[in-house]
Structures are given as structure tokens and as C-alpha cells.
Design an enzyme around this catalytic site. Structure first.
Site, PDB file in Angstrom:
ATOM      1  N   LYS A  15      -6.061-154.108 -14.159  1.00 41.03           N
ATOM      2  CA  LYS A  15      -6.719-153.450 -13.261  1.00 41.03           C
ATOM      3  C   LYS A  15      -7.778-153.178 -13.516  1.00 41.03           C
ATOM      4  O   LYS A  15      -8.779-151.835 -12.669  1.00 41.03           O
ATOM      5  CB  LYS A  15      -5.459-151.328 -14.140  1.00 41.03           C
ATOM      6  CG  LYS A  15      -4.157-151.586 -14.103  1.00 41.03           C
ATOM      7  CD  LYS A  15      -3.931-150.811 -14.907  1.00 41.03           C
ATOM      8  CE  LYS A  15      -4.249-150.540 -16.422  1.00 41.03           C
ATOM      9  NZ  LYS A  15      -2.936-151.950 -17.022  1.00 41.03           N
ATOM     10  N   ARG A  90      -0.803-142.209 -17.660  1.00 42.26           N
ATOM     11  CA  ARG A  90      -0.190-143.280 -18.564  1.00 42.26           C
ATOM     12  C   ARG A  90       0.963-141.611 -19.418  1.00 42.26           C
ATOM     13  O   ARG A  90       1.702-143.090 -19.618  1.00 42.26           O
ATOM     14  CB  ARG A  90      -0.941-143.321 -20.174  1.00 42.26           C
ATOM     15  CG  ARG A  90      -1.858-144.688 -19.524  1.00 42.26           C
ATOM     16  CD  ARG A  90      -2.216-145.221 -20.657  1.00 42.26           C
ATOM     17  NE  ARG A  90      -1.882-146.224 -21.244  1.00 42.26           N
ATOM     18  CZ  ARG A  90      -3.071-147.804 -21.020  1.00 42.26           C
ATOM     19  NH1 ARG A  90      -4.095-147.335 -20.333  1.00 42.26           N
ATOM     20  NH2 ARG A  90      -2.977-148.871 -21.783  1.00 42.26           N
ATOM     21  N   ARG A 128      -8.131-163.280 -22.660  1.00 44.01           N
ATOM     22  CA  ARG A 128      -8.845-162.713 -21.749  1.00 44.01           C
ATOM     23  C   ARG A 128     -10.014-162.384 -22.441  1.00 44.01           C
ATOM     24  O   ARG A 128     -10.194-162.573 -24.053  1.00 44.01           O
ATOM     25  CB  ARG A 128      -8.560-161.266 -21.668  1.00 44.01           C
ATOM     26  CG  ARG A 128      -9.586-159.963 -21.546  1.00 44.01           C
ATOM     27  CD  ARG A 128      -9.285-158.591 -20.964  1.00 44.01           C
ATOM     28  NE  ARG A 128      -7.857-158.193 -21.895  1.00 44.01           N
ATOM     29  CZ  ARG A 128      -7.215-156.902 -21.354  1.00 44.01           C
ATOM     30  NH1 ARG A 128      -7.361-156.248 -19.953  1.00 44.01           N
ATOM     31  NH2 ARG A 128      -6.146-156.894 -22.311  1.00 44.01           N
ATOM     32  N   ARG A 162     -10.115-158.813 -27.507  1.00 42.75           N
ATOM     33  CA  ARG A 162      -9.508-156.812 -27.695  1.00 42.75           C
ATOM     34  C   ARG A 162      -8.309-157.827 -28.792  1.00 42.75           C
ATOM     35  O   ARG A 162      -8.029-158.569 -28.980  1.00 42.75           O
ATOM     36  CB  ARG A 162      -9.053-156.613 -27.150  1.00 42.75           C
ATOM     37  CG  ARG A 162      -9.649-155.518 -26.468  1.00 42.75           C
ATOM     38  CD  ARG A 162      -9.584-155.337 -24.828  1.00 42.75           C
ATOM     39  NE  ARG A 162      -8.074-154.466 -25.004  1.00 42.75           N
ATOM     40  CZ  ARG A 162      -7.521-154.282 -23.721  1.00 42.75           C
ATOM     41  NH1 ARG A 162      -8.439-153.886 -22.496  1.00 42.75           N
ATOM     42  NH2 ARG A 162      -6.472-153.929 -23.696  1.00 42.75           N
ATOM     43  N   ARG A 173       2.683-152.782 -26.501  1.00 40.77           N
ATOM     44  CA  ARG A 173       2.604-152.088 -25.832  1.00 40.77           C
ATOM     45  C   ARG A 173       2.913-151.998 -24.243  1.00 40.77           C
ATOM     46  O   ARG A 173       3.325-151.070 -23.633  1.00 40.77           O
ATOM     47  CB  ARG A 173       0.751-152.939 -24.877  1.00 40.77           C
ATOM     48  CG  ARG A 173       0.071-152.786 -25.781  1.00 40.77           C
ATOM     49  CD  ARG A 173      -1.493-153.409 -26.016  1.00 40.77           C
ATOM     50  NE  ARG A 173      -2.040-154.045 -24.558  1.00 40.77           N
ATOM     51  CZ  ARG A 173      -2.698-154.706 -24.654  1.00 40.77           C
ATOM     52  NH1 ARG A 173      -3.301-156.145 -25.622  1.00 40.77           N
ATOM     53  NH2 ARG A 173      -3.476-154.386 -23.277  1.00 40.77           N
TER      54      ARG A 173
HETATM   55  P1  AP5 Z   1      -7.862-156.954 -16.261  1.00 47.91           P
HETATM   56  O1  AP5 Z   1      -8.701-156.661 -15.492  1.00 47.91           O
HETATM   57  O2  AP5 Z   1      -8.215-157.064 -18.006  1.00 47.91           O
HETATM   58  O3  AP5 Z   1      -5.866-156.171 -17.196  1.00 47.91           O
HETATM   59  P2  AP5 Z   1      -6.078-154.184 -17.373  1.00 47.91           P
HETATM   60  O4  AP5 Z   1      -4.642-154.068 -16.374  1.00 47.91           O
HETATM   61  O5  AP5 Z   1      -6.480-153.692 -17.231  1.00 47.91           O
HETATM   62  O6  AP5 Z   1      -5.538-154.905 -18.703  1.00 47.91           O
HETATM   63  P3  AP5 Z   1      -5.452-153.478 -19.833  1.00 47.91           P
HETATM   64  O7  AP5 Z   1      -4.855-154.729 -21.308  1.00 47.91           O
HETATM   65  O8  AP5 Z   1      -7.312-153.576 -20.098  1.00 47.91           O
HETATM   66  O9  AP5 Z   1      -3.836-152.818 -19.726  1.00 47.91           O
HETATM   67  P4  AP5 Z   1      -3.923-151.810 -20.725  1.00 47.91           P
HETATM   68  O10 AP5 Z   1      -3.515-151.109 -20.374  1.00 47.91           O
HETATM   69  O11 AP5 Z   1      -2.956-152.654 -21.776  1.00 47.91           O
HETATM   70  O12 AP5 Z   1      -5.237-151.530 -21.946  1.00 47.91           O
HETATM   71  P5  AP5 Z   1      -6.910-149.739 -21.719  1.00 47.91           P
HETATM   72  O13 AP5 Z   1      -7.698-150.916 -22.350  1.00 47.91           O
HETATM   73  O14 AP5 Z   1      -6.435-149.201 -20.488  1.00 47.91           O
HETATM   74  O15 AP5 Z   1      -7.208-158.219 -16.507  1.00 47.91           O
HETATM   75  C1  AP5 Z   1      -6.497-158.597 -17.679  1.00 47.91           C
HETATM   76  C2  AP5 Z   1      -6.999-160.259 -17.955  1.00 47.91           C
HETATM   77  O16 AP5 Z   1      -6.122-161.087 -16.383  1.00 47.91           O
HETATM   78  C3  AP5 Z   1      -8.351-160.583 -17.584  1.00 47.91           C
HETATM   79  O17 AP5 Z   1      -8.097-162.015 -18.692  1.00 47.91           O
HETATM   80  C4  AP5 Z   1      -8.182-160.826 -15.955  1.00 47.91           C
HETATM   81  O18 AP5 Z   1      -9.696-161.945 -16.055  1.00 47.91           O
HETATM   82  C5  AP5 Z   1      -7.335-161.975 -15.885  1.00 47.91           C
HETATM   83  N1  AP5 Z   1      -6.595-161.787 -14.323  1.00 47.91           N
HETATM   84  C6  AP5 Z   1      -6.776-160.249 -13.931  1.00 47.91           C
HETATM   85  N2  AP5 Z   1      -6.340-159.909 -12.491  1.00 47.91           N
HETATM   86  C7  AP5 Z   1      -5.899-161.942 -12.549  1.00 47.91           C
HETATM   87  C8  AP5 Z   1      -5.689-162.388 -11.014  1.00 47.91           C
HETATM   88  N3  AP5 Z   1      -5.488-161.963 -10.209  1.00 47.91           N
HETATM   89  N4  AP5 Z   1      -4.970-163.839 -11.854  1.00 47.91           N
HETATM   90  C9  AP5 Z   1      -5.617-164.215 -13.078  1.00 47.91           C
HETATM   91  N5  AP5 Z   1      -6.027-163.725 -13.871  1.00 47.91           N
HETATM   92  C10 AP5 Z   1      -5.988-162.530 -13.799  1.00 47.91           C
HETATM   93  O19 AP5 Z   1      -5.803-148.880 -23.011  1.00 47.91           O
HETATM   94  C11 AP5 Z   1      -6.116-149.741 -23.910  1.00 47.91           C
HETATM   95  C12 AP5 Z   1      -5.159-148.741 -25.042  1.00 47.91           C
HETATM   96  O20 AP5 Z   1      -6.007-147.875 -25.447  1.00 47.91           O
HETATM   97  C13 AP5 Z   1      -3.849-148.311 -25.114  1.00 47.91           C
HETATM   98  O21 AP5 Z   1      -3.404-149.176 -25.827  1.00 47.91           O
HETATM   99  C14 AP5 Z   1      -3.966-146.555 -25.761  1.00 47.91           C
HETATM  100  O22 AP5 Z   1      -4.176-146.950 -27.427  1.00 47.91           O
HETATM  101  C15 AP5 Z   1      -5.228-146.493 -25.368  1.00 47.91           C
HETATM  102  N6  AP5 Z   1      -5.688-145.869 -24.006  1.00 47.91           N
HETATM  103  C16 AP5 Z   1      -6.201-146.153 -22.956  1.00 47.91           C
HETATM  104  N7  AP5 Z   1      -6.071-144.804 -22.165  1.00 47.91           N
HETATM  105  C17 AP5 Z   1      -5.154-144.883 -22.620  1.00 47.91           C
HETATM  106  C18 AP5 Z   1      -4.449-142.541 -22.348  1.00 47.91           C
HETATM  107  N8  AP5 Z   1      -4.453-142.333 -20.732  1.00 47.91           N
HETATM  108  N9  AP5 Z   1      -3.634-142.566 -23.118  1.00 47.91           N
HETATM  109  C19 AP5 Z   1      -3.043-143.076 -24.398  1.00 47.91           C
HETATM  110  N10 AP5 Z   1      -3.744-143.830 -24.541  1.00 47.91           N
HETATM  111  C20 AP5 Z   1      -4.822-144.616 -23.710  1.00 47.91           C
HETATM  112 MG    MG Z   2      -8.334-152.667 -18.724  1.00 44.86          MG
END
Ligand code: AP5
Ligand code: MG
Length: 217
Positions: A15, A90, A128, A162, A173
């Protein structure tokens, strides 16, 4: 009508990677609640400490707080022509809030699922690394930096890993995602606002599909 592009997908699906490309190439701002909370968590306040603990545990931050932050952020001037949501909504409460917000702002919701099977996610998340200065996202397996451990654009800066990107936390997660967030896919599919892209291919191929979808609808 302007679009609210909602990027959906499991942890590590891509994402953030796609949201950054969309921002760079369409000019619409990326709003990542995860990034916003990671920035907030750096302070030395009781709230920051709480956010840090919840994020590190792989659990969700309270709807009240998330909703307040998204409301404030999306009503800024740069969101006038639409925006990209990465990691929001979410929960059902967050999705309902977004419906109201979209009506108030005169925007339409356009959800895109970056679809990646669970077995590929662990390697993506564990591998990552991110630049604390510009937010560039790397992966030691799939997108390594030119020099190990440092950002290509900021060679003086060490990449960070992270706290929630461990095998153990990814399991939590994914459980949280399965329970709280995955039902939202049906919610958007029922109202014909969910568009799926195959997220297993390389980043540019995934981006091309998202761009085609956004342009064609
Ligand atoms: P990346 O693009 O970083 O993936 P992502 O989908 O953004 O993954 P996240 O881990 O950031 O998602 P998440 O939902 O768990 O975390 P968030 O920060 O939102 O890609 C991942 C890896 O894969 C990278 O190394 C990249 O290079 C690689 N990659 C990407 N595309 C690729 C491809 N096509 N091929 C190969 N490799 C690829 O949330 C974190 C925490 O914050 C949550 O757990 C929660 O505690 C809190 N939080 C955030 N939002 C909310 C909310 N709305 N409500 C409540 N709590 C929240
Ligand atoms: Mg992300």
C-alpha cells in the site's frame, strides 16, 4: 467529483509503495495513518508512549483518535482535489466515518485492493527498511538500496527497521487484519466500489493496473 483513493490490503501488501508512486505521479497527497502515528510516537508524551506500544504490538489504535486525525488532515487545502488513503479505514467505525466525510467533501470513494497471498507477506515485511528522512521504502530481498543499510537519496542516513516487522508481530497484525479490516472488502464490493489488482507482480506492473483503474472509472 474528486476521488478518495482507498488503498486496501494486508500488512506488507504494498500500500505504502503504491501510495508514494501515486502521490509522485498524480499530485494527490498520500495520507498514511501508520506513518502519521509513527511520527507522533516519536514525542515523549503519554499519548506518544501509548501509540508506540499499540503499534509495536500490532494492534489497532482507537477509532476515536484515528478518526480525529484523518478528519483534520483531509480537510486541509492540499486535499481539495482528492487524496490517497493508505491504511485507513481499518474498522467498520472508520469506514462509516469516511462515508460521512466523503459526502461532506463532495468526494467519491474508490477502493483498490492490492491483493497478495499471506505467504508472501512475511518476507516483504521482515525485509522492509525505510529512510527516516524521505520515507523511501526498500526491501533487502526485493528492492535493496545501492549501498547496504543506507538510503540511495540520503547516503548519510541509516535505514530503519520497524518494531512491528518481526515474524511474531506480523502474525498478530495479520490476525488483526483478518478480524477487523478484511470485512471491509465485502462492504466496498457490495456497493461496487472495490477494484482488485494482483499485488504479486513487480511494483511498476501493479502501479500500471492501479493507474488504469483510476483513469477508467
Ligand atoms: P509496503 O509498501 O511498505 O507495504 P504496506 O502495505 O504499506 O505495509 P504496512 O506494513 O505499512 O501495512 P500495515 O497496514 O501493516 O502498516 P501501517 O503502517 O499502515 O511494502 C512492504 C515491503 O514489500 C517493502 O519492503 C516493499 O519494498 C516491498 N514491496 C512492495 N511492493 C512490492 C512488490 N510489488 N514486489 C516485491 N516487493 C514489494 O500501520 C502500522 C500500525 O499503525 C498498525 O498496526 C496500527 O497499530 C496503526 N494504525 C495505522 N493505521 C491505523 C488505523 N486506520 N486504525 C488503527 N490503527 C492504525
Ligand atoms: Mg505502509
Amino acid at each position: 467529483m474528486s476521488k478518495i483513493i482507498v488503498l486496501m490490503g494486508a500488512p506488507g501488501a504494498g500500500k505504502g509503495t503504491q501510495a508514494r508512486l501515486l502521490e509522485e505521479r498524480t499530485g494527490l497527497p498520500q495520507i498514511s495513518t501508520g506513518d502519521m502515528f509513527r511520527a507522533l510516537a516519536k514525542a515523549e508524551t503519554p499519548l506518544a508512549e501509548e501509540v508506540r506500544a499499540v503499534q509495536a504490538a500490532g494492534k489497532l489504535i482507537s477509532d476515536d483518535l484515528v478518526i480525529r486525525i484523518v478528519n483534520e488532515r483531509t480537510n486541509r487545502e492540499d486535499c481539495k482535489h482528492g487524496y490517497i488513503l493508505d491504511g485507513f479505514p481499518r474498522t467498520t467505525a472508520q469506514a462509516l466515518m469516511l462515508e460521512k466525510l466523503a459526502v461532506e467533501q463532495g468526494n467519491e470513494i474508490f477502493a483498490v485492493l492490492v491483493d497478495v497471498p499471506y505467504e508472501l507477506l512475511e518476507q516483504r515485511a521482515v525485509g522492509r527498511r525505510s529512510c527516516p528522512v524521505c520515507g523511501e521504502i526498500y526491501n533487502i530481498y526485493f528492492k535493496p538500496p545501492q549501498t547496504e543499510g543506507v538510503c540511495d537519496l540520503h547516503p548519510e542516513t541509516q535505514l530503519t527497521h520497524r518494531a512491528d516487522d518481526t515474524t511474531e508481530k506480523i502474525k498478530v497484525r495479520l490476525e488483526t487484519y483478518e478480524r477487523e479490516t478484511r470485512p471491509l472488502l465485502d462492504y466496498y464490493a457490495e456497493s461496487k466500489r472495490l477494484h482488485r489488482v494482483d499485488g504479486t507482480r513487480d511494483t511498476e506492473a501493479v502501479y500500471a493496473d492501479i493507474e488504469d483503474l483510476v483513469k477508467s472509472k
